[in-house]
Each structure stands twice: as C-alpha cells, then as structure tokens.
Design a protein around this motif. Structure first.
Motif, PDB file in Angstrom:
ATOM      1  N   SER A   4       0.814  -1.575   0.004  1.00  0.00           N
ATOM      2  CA  SER A   4      -0.032  -0.317  -0.023  1.00  0.00           C
ATOM      3  C   SER A   4       0.338   1.577  -0.150  1.00  0.00           C
ATOM      4  O   SER A   4       1.474   0.896   0.896  1.00  0.00           O
ATOM      5  N   TYR A   5       0.096   2.350  -1.013  1.00  0.00           N
ATOM      6  CA  TYR A   5       1.486   3.290  -0.444  1.00  0.00           C
ATOM      7  C   TYR A   5       0.771   4.476  -0.418  1.00  0.00           C
ATOM      8  O   TYR A   5       0.011   4.804  -0.711  1.00  0.00           O
ATOM      9  N   PRO A   6       1.231   4.934   1.019  1.00  0.00           N
ATOM     10  CA  PRO A   6       0.804   6.055   1.025  1.00  0.00           C
ATOM     11  C   PRO A   6       0.261   7.569  -0.373  1.00  0.00           C
ATOM     12  O   PRO A   6       1.382   7.215  -1.263  1.00  0.00           O
ATOM     13  N   SER A   7      -0.673   8.385   0.023  1.00  0.00           N
ATOM     14  CA  SER A   7      -0.642   9.276  -1.010  1.00  0.00           C
ATOM     15  C   SER A   7       0.326  10.144  -1.115  1.00  0.00           C
ATOM     16  O   SER A   7       0.975  10.033  -2.540  1.00  0.00           O
ATOM     17  N   ASN A   8       1.092  10.150  -0.663  1.00  0.00           N
ATOM     18  CA  ASN A   8       2.032  11.240  -0.732  1.00  0.00           C
ATOM     19  C   ASN A   8       3.135  10.540  -1.319  1.00  0.00           C
ATOM     20  O   ASN A   8       4.634  10.780  -1.466  1.00  0.00           O
ATOM     21  N   VAL A  11       6.999   8.147   2.596  1.00  0.00           N
ATOM     22  CA  VAL A  11       7.109   6.893   2.851  1.00  0.00           C
ATOM     23  C   VAL A  11       6.543   5.933   2.557  1.00  0.00           C
ATOM     24  O   VAL A  11       4.696   5.845   2.433  1.00  0.00           O
ATOM     25  N   GLY A  12       6.963   4.700   2.329  1.00  0.00           N
ATOM     26  CA  GLY A  12       6.617   3.730   1.724  1.00  0.00           C
ATOM     27  C   GLY A  12       6.595   2.385   2.900  1.00  0.00           C
ATOM     28  O   GLY A  12       7.116   2.154   4.354  1.00  0.00           O
ATOM     29  N   THR A  13       5.121   1.909   2.673  1.00  0.00           N
ATOM     30  CA  THR A  13       4.868   0.884   3.187  1.00  0.00           C
ATOM     31  C   THR A  13       4.465  -0.273   3.163  1.00  0.00           C
ATOM     32  O   THR A  13       3.720  -0.784   1.762  1.00  0.00           O
ATOM     33  N   PHE A  14       5.082  -1.930   3.086  1.00  0.00           N
ATOM     34  CA  PHE A  14       5.592  -3.484   2.430  1.00  0.00           C
ATOM     35  C   PHE A  14       4.947  -3.755   3.185  1.00  0.00           C
ATOM     36  O   PHE A  14       5.249  -4.522   4.139  1.00  0.00           O
ATOM     37  N   ARG A  15       4.246  -4.783   2.865  1.00  0.00           N
ATOM     38  CA  ARG A  15       3.878  -6.369   3.795  1.00  0.00           C
ATOM     39  C   ARG A  15       4.874  -7.361   3.283  1.00  0.00           C
ATOM     40  O   ARG A  15       4.194  -7.464   1.692  1.00  0.00           O
ATOM     41  N   ILE A  16       5.599  -8.077   3.181  1.00  0.00           N
ATOM     42  CA  ILE A  16       5.887  -8.899   3.294  1.00  0.00           C
ATOM     43  C   ILE A  16       6.060 -10.650   4.079  1.00  0.00           C
ATOM     44  O   ILE A  16       6.592 -10.429   5.230  1.00  0.00           O
ATOM     45  N   ARG A  17       5.175 -11.272   3.264  1.00  0.00           N
ATOM     46  CA  ARG A  17       4.590 -12.265   4.543  1.00  0.00           C
ATOM     47  C   ARG A  17       4.319 -11.477   5.335  1.00  0.00           C
ATOM     48  O   ARG A  17       3.300 -10.947   5.864  1.00  0.00           O
ATOM     49  N   GLU A  37       2.193   7.166  10.890  1.00  0.00           N
ATOM     50  CA  GLU A  37       2.064   5.698  12.316  1.00  0.00           C
ATOM     51  C   GLU A  37       0.699   5.272  12.237  1.00  0.00           C
ATOM     52  O   GLU A  37       0.350   4.063  11.671  1.00  0.00           O
ATOM     53  N   SER A  38      -0.684   6.279  11.012  1.00  0.00           N
ATOM     54  CA  SER A  38      -1.382   5.633  11.472  1.00  0.00           C
ATOM     55  C   SER A  38      -1.895   3.960   9.707  1.00  0.00           C
ATOM     56  O   SER A  38      -2.314   3.292  10.164  1.00  0.00           O
ATOM     57  N   ASN A  39      -0.797   4.806   8.870  1.00  0.00           N
ATOM     58  CA  ASN A  39      -0.688   3.796   8.060  1.00  0.00           C
ATOM     59  C   ASN A  39       0.011   2.685   7.671  1.00  0.00           C
ATOM     60  O   ASN A  39      -0.682   1.680   8.466  1.00  0.00           O
ATOM     61  N   LEU A  40       0.828   3.003   9.383  1.00  0.00           N
ATOM     62  CA  LEU A  40       1.827   1.941   9.726  1.00  0.00           C
ATOM     63  C   LEU A  40       0.523   0.588  11.024  1.00  0.00           C
ATOM     64  O   LEU A  40       0.564  -0.499  10.924  1.00  0.00           O
ATOM     65  N   THR A  41       0.126   1.156  11.656  1.00  0.00           N
ATOM     66  CA  THR A  41      -0.578   0.451  12.270  1.00  0.00           C
ATOM     67  C   THR A  41      -2.098   0.170  12.267  1.00  0.00           C
ATOM     68  O   THR A  41      -2.267  -1.385  12.299  1.00  0.00           O
ATOM     69  N   GLU A  42      -2.507   0.671  11.159  1.00  0.00           N
ATOM     70  CA  GLU A  42      -3.592  -0.261  10.431  1.00  0.00           C
ATOM     71  C   GLU A  42      -2.693  -1.436   9.674  1.00  0.00           C
ATOM     72  O   GLU A  42      -3.584  -2.202   9.986  1.00  0.00           O
ATOM     73  N   GLU A  43      -2.115  -1.239   8.758  1.00  0.00           N
ATOM     74  CA  GLU A  43      -1.680  -2.466   8.603  1.00  0.00           C
ATOM     75  C   GLU A  43      -0.797  -3.498   8.827  1.00  0.00           C
ATOM     76  O   GLU A  43      -1.812  -4.854   8.897  1.00  0.00           O
ATOM     77  N   ILE A  44      -0.820  -3.085  10.838  1.00  0.00           N
ATOM     78  CA  ILE A  44      -0.443  -3.918  11.242  1.00  0.00           C
ATOM     79  C   ILE A  44      -1.221  -4.951  12.205  1.00  0.00           C
ATOM     80  O   ILE A  44      -1.441  -5.726  11.871  1.00  0.00           O
ATOM     81  N   VAL A  45      -2.913  -4.227  11.940  1.00  0.00           N
ATOM     82  CA  VAL A  45      -3.746  -4.764  12.604  1.00  0.00           C
ATOM     83  C   VAL A  45      -4.358  -5.747  11.846  1.00  0.00           C
ATOM     84  O   VAL A  45      -5.286  -6.447  11.502  1.00  0.00           O
ATOM     85  N   ARG A  46      -4.550  -4.891   9.698  1.00  0.00           N
ATOM     86  CA  ARG A  46      -4.806  -6.308   8.969  1.00  0.00           C
ATOM     87  C   ARG A  46      -4.841  -7.263   8.489  1.00  0.00           C
ATOM     88  O   ARG A  46      -6.093  -8.403   8.650  1.00  0.00           O
ATOM     89  N   LEU A  47      -4.023  -7.594   8.896  1.00  0.00           N
ATOM     90  CA  LEU A  47      -3.180  -8.894   8.885  1.00  0.00           C
ATOM     91  C   LEU A  47      -2.423  -9.177   9.882  1.00  0.00           C
ATOM     92  O   LEU A  47      -1.635  -8.643  10.558  1.00  0.00           O
ATOM     93  N   PRO A  48      -2.384 -10.522  10.354  1.00  0.00           N
ATOM     94  CA  PRO A  48      -1.569 -10.939  11.346  1.00  0.00           C
ATOM     95  C   PRO A  48      -0.148 -10.150  11.136  1.00  0.00           C
ATOM     96  O   PRO A  48       0.428 -10.976   9.810  1.00  0.00           O
ATOM     97  N   THR A  49       0.375  -9.921  11.887  1.00  0.00           N
ATOM     98  CA  THR A  49       2.150  -9.447  11.859  1.00  0.00           C
ATOM     99  C   THR A  49       2.345 -10.017  12.657  1.00  0.00           C
ATOM    100  O   THR A  49       2.324  -9.456  14.461  1.00  0.00           O
ATOM    101  N   ARG A  50       4.017 -10.193  12.750  1.00  0.00           N
ATOM    102  CA  ARG A  50       4.995 -10.711  13.784  1.00  0.00           C
ATOM    103  C   ARG A  50       6.132  -9.620  13.821  1.00  0.00           C
ATOM    104  O   ARG A  50       6.334  -9.686  14.899  1.00  0.00           O
ATOM    105  N   GLY A  51       6.506  -8.852  13.074  1.00  0.00           N
ATOM    106  CA  GLY A  51       7.288  -7.866  13.112  1.00  0.00           C
ATOM    107  C   GLY A  51       6.922  -6.920  11.978  1.00  0.00           C
ATOM    108  O   GLY A  51       6.384  -7.050  10.879  1.00  0.00           O
TER     109      GLY A  51
END
Lengths: 128, 288
Positions: A4-8, A11-17, A37-51
């Motif tokens: 998921s790319y933030p609009s601007n 900062v890039g947030t990528f999921r790897i497994r 901060e909101s992108n990251l926290t949302e991404e963490i809870v969206r799918l099971p995240t270990r790290g």
C-alpha cells in the motif's frame, strides 16, 4: 505480498509475508509522520503481523524530532504485538542521535533488512 | 626622507665593500657556517642577495610605509625562501639563518656613516630604513623555517591518524579495531567514524575495540568511546571493548562515566569468544 502506497509516497509501507517494512527518507515532516503512523498501525492489524522493520538507510539528516518519531513508531508497533527493528542507520545519523543524547535504549536495531527479517523469523521459529 | 638611491647604489657598487664586510661579519658572528656550506657558494649567494635587494629597494617604498608583502619584494622573498630551505637542510638553526641576514646591517651602517656629513643626505632616516628592511627580511627567514616545520608537523599528524586506525575483519560479521597510543579527541573522533563506516561496509554485527595499547584516557575520550559504542548499537551492531587498563578503569569510575550496555572483556581473546558465541560459532579443538 500486498503493497500500500501512501498518497504522498514520502513513506512506503510494504508487507512481506507476516512482516511490515517501512522506509523513511529525508523528506519526512510532521504531517507525513502522522500519516505514516496511521498507515503502519492499520497495516499491522489488517493481517497477522509478527514483525515490523523500519528502514532508515535513506535518511541522512536527523534531529530530535526524527529521533522521537523512531522511538514512538517502535513503541506503537510493540503495543500491537509486533517486534520492531530499526535498520540501516547511517554512521552520521547514529553519531548525531548519540550527540543529542538520544540513545534510544529500548530500540531494537539491525544492520539491514535482511538481518532484521532473519532475526524475526528465528524468534518466531523458537515459538512464542 | 630615506635616500633610496644612496642605499641601492651602495649595495650594487662593488667598491663600497658591503659584500666583503658582510661576509666578514658573518664569520665574526659565527653564522657563516662554512663548515657545512661551500665557501664560494656563500660568497656567490650573498652577492646575489645583495643585488636582488638593491633592485627591490629601487622599486619599493622604504620609508615608514615599508611593507614586504608588496610585490616589489617578491624576488628577494623567493630568494630568501630558497636560502632558508637550503640552510635548514644543511642543519643550520633558524637563529643562525636570521643572524646571517642581520649581519648585513654592520657593513651597510659603515657605508652610510661615510655620508653623515654630506650635504643633502638624510643619513639617519636612510639608516633607519635599512635597519627596518634587514629586520623584516630576517623575520621573513625565520617565518620560512616555521612554515616548513609546521607543514612537516601537519603531514606527520595526518599520517599518524591515518596509520593508527585500521579496521580489521576478524571473521564474517566481526571487525576489530586495535588502538595504539594516546587518544586525543581528534583521533577518538576518527576512530569513531572509521569503525562505524566499517560496520556498514563489512556488514559487521560485532565491533571489537581493543584498547590494550592505550595508556590513558581523559573524560572526553572516554565519553567518545561510549558514544562510539552507542552509535554502533543504533546501527544494529554490538560494540565490545577489551583490553581496558586498570588505570583506565579507575579513571572511568572516578569520572563518574557509566558504561551502560557496553560489553567489556579482559583481552581480545575474551572479546572474540564472546562474539563467536553470539554469532553462533564455536571453537573446537582438533582431535589428536
């Protein structure tokens, strides 16, 4: 792998497994931090995240604001039960943070993304 | 007004005996150093210096506004620079080199004295002017010596800092930096930068700082070592300090400096064993 790319896209947030990778660069400012901060926290809870791996190898200018931001990001992810590792800090950045008195003692660090991912995988292989 | 024609003529005219007088004064003052310099060469170079000096006096202001930074004095400055280098290489002290120039005063004064009763000649001011010029040139000679020495000191310092901070790759993911000699803040800074750079380039997870060869440290340096360790940790590597001398341990405690989260080991062996262990390696004795 979903991305998921933030609009601007400062900062890039990528999921790897089951890990989330965040890259931070020099153009970071107050508003993009909040967004990250909101992108990251949302991404963490969206799918099971270990790290969570925060890659700051593109960051070569740092101040107390950026230092605090790193600490805050790590704390938030930890509350959401994801092990957080900051990677790729440049020597100049590390020296500056130390000179500013920000030792960030509770921050877990690794040399690069590879090292951090391996460490997270090893820890999860050992069980909870 | 100083009479520059009179002065310049006196210098160029061989019959006034300034050259002979100068050489005589040089040997009387013990600054001739014919033991290390060639007699004919001394005479030849003294003669040339006088000729160049006469040219400079012709073209430049020699009253109170005398300034040897002006371009008219460049030829004589170049000549003096070469002379100073030649003399320094021959092992002649800066005092002797300056004395060599100052010895020129005596024959010049003797020459001017002959005109003290002449009509229309301001001997006093001419004498003062010549004295000023010779003083300035002597100071310039001294400065040339100092500049050369400063350059040598700077070069050696640079070489020393470069030589003294090699980062060694001990094993995969393990680098070591043996420090030898007293650490000043500048060197400590250099060490810090070199080690942190090496952590990046060699992807080292362990950085061993061996300070066996460091006799003592001060507050600044101790703090610098701790900063290095903290910065290494922020970059994702672990810093191990080994070979701390009893004296240094005492200083660190007396200065009230904390060593939080820094691993210390007695010697390089201890540090290596620790790093191997953490890196998941082990040393096994070969079966006989």
């Amino acid at each position: 792998m979903t991305t998921s790319y933030p609009s601007n896209s400062k900062v890039g947030t990528f999921r790897i497994r089951d890990c989330v990778l965040v890259t931070v660069n020099n153009e970071i400012d107050d508003s993009s931090v909040l967004e990250m901060e909101s992108n990251l926290t949302e991404e963490i809870v969206r799918l099971p995240t270990r790290g969570v791996v925060i890659d700051i190898s593109q960051l070569d200018i740092v101040d107390t604001f950026t230092g605090r931001m790193l600490g805050a990001l790590a704390k938030m992810s930890r509350i959401l039960d994801a092990r957080t590792v900051v990677v790729g800090m440049r020597p100049a950045v590390a020296i500056t943070l130390v000179e500013l008195g920000m030792n960030l003692n509770d921050l877990e660090t690794a040399l690069n993304v590879d090292h951090a991912m391996r460490r997270i995988e090893e820890a999860s292989a050992e069980g909870p | 007004m100083p009479n520059k024609e009179l002065l310049a003529e006196g210098l160029t005219d061989n019959h006034t005996g300034i050259l002979e007088g100068w050489i005589a004064a040089q040997s009387r003052e013990g600054v001739k150093r014919s033991d290390v310099l060639d007699e004919d060469e001394i005479r030849e170079r003294s003669k040339r210096l006088i000729a160049i000096l006469a040219d400079a006096i012709h073209s430049a202001d020699i009253d109170e506004s005398l300034d040897i930074e002006e371009s008219g004095w460049d030829p004589i400055k170049n000549f003096l620079r070469a002379e100073a280098e030649k003399r320094e290489d021959a092992g002649i002290s800066p005092t002797e080199a300056a004395g060599y120039i100052i010895a020129l005063k005596e024959p010049v004064f003797d020459y001017l004295r002959k005109y003290q009763d002449s009509e229309g000649v301001d001997t006093v001011n001419t004498l003062l002017a010549s004295s000023r010029i010779i003083d300035q040139l002597a100071i310039f000679t001294m400065e040339t010596y100092l500049e050369r020495r400063d350059a040598i000191i700077r070069r050696q310092q640079r070489e020393m800092t470069e030589l003294s901070t090699p980062v060694i790759q001990v094993w995969d993911r393990i680098v070591a930096l043996p420090l030898i000699g007293t650490l000043d803040s500048e060197r400590a800074q250099m060490v810090m930068e070199n080690l942190l750079e090496a952590i990046i380039t060699k992807e080292a997870e362990f950085a061993i700082l061996d300070i066996t060869g460091v006799p003592t440290v001060d507050t600044l340096v101790a703090q610098n070592l701790i900063k290095t360790a903290s910065a290494a940790r922020l970059m994702g590597a672990q810093c191990i300090i080994c070979g701390i001398k009893p004296k240094i341990a005492q200083i660190i405690v007396q200065l009230g400096i904390d060593l939080p989260d820094i691993i210390t080991r007695g010697d390089l062996q201890g540090a290596l064993v620790y790093a191997f262990d953490k890196a998941g390696l082990s040393l096994v004795a070969k079966a006989q």
